[in-house]
Design an enzyme around this catalytic site. Structure first.
Site, PDB file in Angstrom:
ATOM      1  N   TYR A 122      55.058  43.810  41.315  1.00 27.16           N
ATOM      2  CA  TYR A 122      53.973  42.902  41.831  1.00 27.16           C
ATOM      3  C   TYR A 122      54.439  41.984  42.560  1.00 27.16           C
ATOM      4  CZ  TYR A 122      50.284  39.238  41.497  1.00 27.16           C
ATOM      5  OH  TYR A 122      49.264  38.391  41.719  1.00 27.16           O
TER       6      TYR A 122
ATOM      7  N   TRP B 253      51.124  34.507  33.557  1.00 27.51           N
ATOM      8  CA  TRP B 253      50.298  35.327  34.465  1.00 27.51           C
ATOM      9  C   TRP B 253      51.089  36.663  34.071  1.00 27.51           C
ATOM     10  CZ3 TRP B 253      46.801  37.394  36.894  1.00 27.51           C
ATOM     11  CH2 TRP B 253      46.995  38.544  37.828  1.00 27.51           C
TER      12      TRP B 253
ATOM     13  N   GLU C  25      42.569  35.783  37.324  1.00 23.17           N
ATOM     14  CA  GLU C  25      43.001  34.442  37.617  1.00 23.17           C
ATOM     15  C   GLU C  25      42.093  33.685  36.711  1.00 23.17           C
ATOM     16  OE1 GLU C  25      45.721  33.347  39.044  1.00 23.17           O
ATOM     17  OE2 GLU C  25      46.178  35.002  40.429  1.00 23.17           O
TER      18      GLU C  25
END
Length: 227
Positions: A32, A62, A54
């Site tokens: 990522y 996250w 989000e």
């Protein structure tokens, strides 16, 4: 080339497994960090996916959301917002029973609501990307150095606040200013790889090569004056 690991750590940097200087969090999500975060997103479906994730990320790790991303894609029709917009109470019940995703009813309902709002925004602006990219800040609004202090101090920005306000006016939910700034980072509207991170240059190169919907990115009055 030898690196002072203590100095790197103090600067918020680290070495990847293959010896590259990267942001300190790279080892926890290397793919990522290296290949996605900060790179420009102009595909409407992938953009909608990032808005939704989000929202789920709000108040949570996250990394947790990222690790469940394929499950979210399966559960939400690969974030095809035309399909998600038609979800019913039966779908909400299905999603609330799905242990592979985050079972937060408010966020699930928000995803369905935002899919409906995305269709409206598509009709308004022609594409989601065209609308979101107008909030990309110009070079004068960005610091020359992105260091650890900047990261620690910067939770939102004037452009993210404008984006949040504009989205809320259009009925979107879970899109506060902090979430909006995190979204700007994820979409590549800003490049917040730390100065010194080798991916920072790659992200800038990707932004230069990408066909960005930038024609209106510094003309926020095209939408903000309506707010």
């Amino acid at each position: 080339m030898k690196h002072d690991k203590a100095a790197l750590k103090q600067a918020g940097l680290t070495l990847s497994e293959d010896g590259r200087v990267c942001c300190y969090w790279q080892p926890s999500m290397p793919d990522y960090h290296d290949n996605e975060w900060g790179r420009p997103v102009v595909d409407d479906r992938r953009l909608f996916e990032k808005v939704c994730l989000e929202g789920f990320h709000s108040g949570m790790s996250w990394q947790l959301i990222y690790n469940k991303r394929e499950n979210f894609r399966r559960a939400f029709a690969d974030f095809d917002f035309h399909q998600v917009a038609t979800f019913t109470e039966d779908d909400v019940a299905r999603l609330m029973a799905d242990k592979s995703i985050v079972r937060n009813r408010a966020k699930i309902l928000s995803t369905i609501n935002n899919a409906q709002r995305a269709i409206e925004l598509l009709n308004e602006a022609g594409s989601l990307a065209e609308w979101f990219w107008q909030f990309a800040p110009g070079p004068d609004a960005r610091p020359e150095i992105i260091d650890l202090a900047y990261w620690q101090q910067t939770k939102t920005s004037p452009e993210a606040t404008k984006m949040s306000k504009a989205l809320k006016k259009r009925g979107w939910t879970w899109v506060g200013p902090v979430t909006a700034y995190s979204l700007m980072q994820a979409l590549g509207l800003v490049n917040d790889h730390l100065t010194g991170c080798e991916c920072r240059r790659a992200v800038e190169a990707a932004r230069e090569k990408a066909c960005l919907p930038c024609a209106n990115q510094h003309e926020l009055t095209s939408y903000s004056e309506k707010e």
